[in-house]
Write an enzyme that holds these catalytic residues in place. Sequence first.
Site, short mmCIF file in Angstrom:
data_model
loop_
_atom_site.label_atom_id
_atom_site.label_comp_id
_atom_site.label_asym_id
_atom_site.label_seq_id
_atom_site.Cartn_x
_atom_site.Cartn_y
_atom_site.Cartn_z
N CYS A 2 0.81 -1.21 0.00
CA CYS A 2 0.00 0.00 0.00
C CYS A 2 0.85 1.27 0.00
O CYS A 2 1.91 1.30 0.60
CB CYS A 2 -0.88 0.03 1.23
SG CYS A 2 -1.95 -1.38 1.37
N TRP A 73 -2.97 -2.81 -1.54
CA TRP A 73 -2.55 -4.20 -1.75
C TRP A 73 -3.38 -5.00 -0.77
O TRP A 73 -3.20 -4.88 0.44
CB TRP A 73 -1.06 -4.31 -1.44
CG TRP A 73 -0.37 -5.54 -1.93
CD1 TRP A 73 0.08 -5.78 -3.19
CD2 TRP A 73 0.01 -6.68 -1.14
NE1 TRP A 73 0.71 -7.00 -3.24
CE2 TRP A 73 0.67 -7.57 -2.00
CE3 TRP A 73 -0.15 -7.03 0.19
CZ2 TRP A 73 1.18 -8.79 -1.58
CZ3 TRP A 73 0.35 -8.26 0.62
CH2 TRP A 73 1.01 -9.12 -0.26
N GLY A 100 -1.14 -0.47 6.68
CA GLY A 100 -0.95 -1.22 7.92
C GLY A 100 -2.16 -2.12 8.17
O GLY A 100 -2.98 -2.33 7.26
N HIS A 503 20.74 -37.37 -1.74
CA HIS A 503 19.90 -37.84 -0.64
C HIS A 503 18.41 -37.67 -0.94
O HIS A 503 17.60 -37.67 -0.02
CB HIS A 503 20.27 -37.09 0.65
CG HIS A 503 21.66 -37.37 1.12
ND1 HIS A 503 22.07 -38.61 1.53
CD2 HIS A 503 22.76 -36.58 1.19
CE1 HIS A 503 23.34 -38.57 1.87
NE2 HIS A 503 23.79 -37.34 1.66
#
Length: 606
Positions: A2, A73, A100, A503
């Site tokens: 954002c 976002w 946030g 492996h």
Amino acid sequence: MCGIVGYIGHQPAAPILVEGLTRLEYRGYDSAGLAVLGSRGTTAVRRVGRVRELQAALPSRLTGKVGIGHTRWATHGPAVEQNAHPHRSGDGRISVVHNGIIDNAATLRTQLAQDGVTLLSDTDTEVIAHLIARSEAETLEEAVLDALSRITGTYALAVLDERHPDRIVLARSGSPLIIGIGDKEMLVASDVAALVRHTNQVVHLDDGELATVTPAGYRTFDRGNSPTTREPVEISVAAEDLELSGYPHYMLKEIHEQPEAAAMVLRGRLDERFATARLDGLGLEPRELRGFRRVKILGCGSAYYVGQLGAQLIEDLARIPADAEAASEFRYRKPIIEPDTLYVAVSQSGETADTAFAVEEIKRKGGRVIGLVNVVGSTIARTVDGGVYLHAGPEISVASTKALTNMSLAFALLALHLGRLHDLSHADGDRILRGLQRIPEQLEEMLSRAAEIEPLAREIAKARSAFYIGRVHGYPVAREGAQKLKEISYIHAEAYPTSELKHGPLALIDEEMPTIAIIPDDELAERNLAAAEQVLARRGPLVAITHASVGLGHLDARTILVPKNEPELDPILLTIPTQLLAYQVAVLLGHDVDKPRNLAKSVTVE
Ligand code: F6R
């Protein structure tokens, strides 16, 4: 991730907001929006998709001189128009943009709904607009403080109020917010990239701080509404640094900027007389540095892989036990913070939430933490006890290249510095110092041969999956190589220590599974060659990133030759072909190289 922009002044706000949002596009986003306050109230427009789609949707007469904008976002709720910012109160009076995550959003949404508020989005942000509008406080500042007292989480906020059209109120906690100072106009942004066209004078808000901006100036205050002092600082980023300058993509531009960027991180930091590095920003006396018994490096994604390379450099040169850990896991495993451990946070953006939280955790428990950070004034740079700035310049492409190279170089400087305070001889210090001095030129030489990788890129582009293998110094290179290919070409790639191939993963080798092997000329070259033969024996296509002196002539492998430096520094150069390979593959596949799907430039949420 954002992005926030804001403008208040004497010009129409909308074009400035759109231009600022365009500057933030590189961070990754899925929708965009803006709100402008004019004589007839607020006009808000939001669109899913690119900023240019938002721009096309704006009314032609949008003359208001104050406004806020956002690129989103998605975190809470899908990327649809009603979830895009700005979010507004029911009466449209308050508009909010937010970066946030509000942790108690679900509880607040329930309470607001019970109080009869109609919520129009799925977002956490919308509650902030309603809380501000419902506050009975007289001023906007107090109403914002009221709202903040009810929320927990991280935020950078910009708030518009129709009742107070002369101001934007800002608040920051855990997410960056910067004020740009103009002439009778003020700008706001979550990233300096949106400001550099207008000003080089900025004010970084601190966590827990708020601000009021008006055309005439700014005032900062704390959560108790007491004034704070925050002086403007000058930023050195120029608008041209953010242009493509003739390159088709930022990633290619940034790959080619590496010789210059490398010279910048080394500049003034090599002390030939004492064969050491000068790192004045560390803020640690030699006596304190000698006292550390362990080094713990924390970073995320590619920064974590470079951290592994850094840990090896520190063990090799300083002979202090060192390891790297994903910062995203660190905080959750109840780490023991030791007083004789030097913690090192490494981050391009300085805003990666996982790394920033790890730093906070270490500091809370009394640990000493330094930062290797690119973005000056960023959250991590401001939180750590000292550090080394990477001086790579702005990095726009989501896939990191030049910042990672400079991280490796900064680790080499730190390792040299620590080494010379421990057992590293003058002769060995001098050997490393001379090696570092050669790096910018060797980078230049490699990049001049970038076209040689094209035929290989065409082959890798046909693959559905690829292995990257390397041992000890080559292993972090392999991890970063696989990461770069995955990120931008969307081809599945996995890194293994070469010794681990037999492996398990060897079972997957066939004609369609290429292996990119990192084979430096070191004491493990013979063993690496033996593993390469095992791959070829199973008809697996092999690309070796190697030194001319290794001699793969007898093997049916494609080779990419890298100039030789000192063994400790070789991984830095061995990484470059992996960047070019990933870039060229992504271009051949027609992907959006600079903005890979689902990824953001700086990951400011957990
Ligand atoms: C990879 C990439 C990411 C970042 C990671 C940390 O190309 O860019 O993996 O390295 O998200 O970001 P910073 O360095 O900003 O903390």
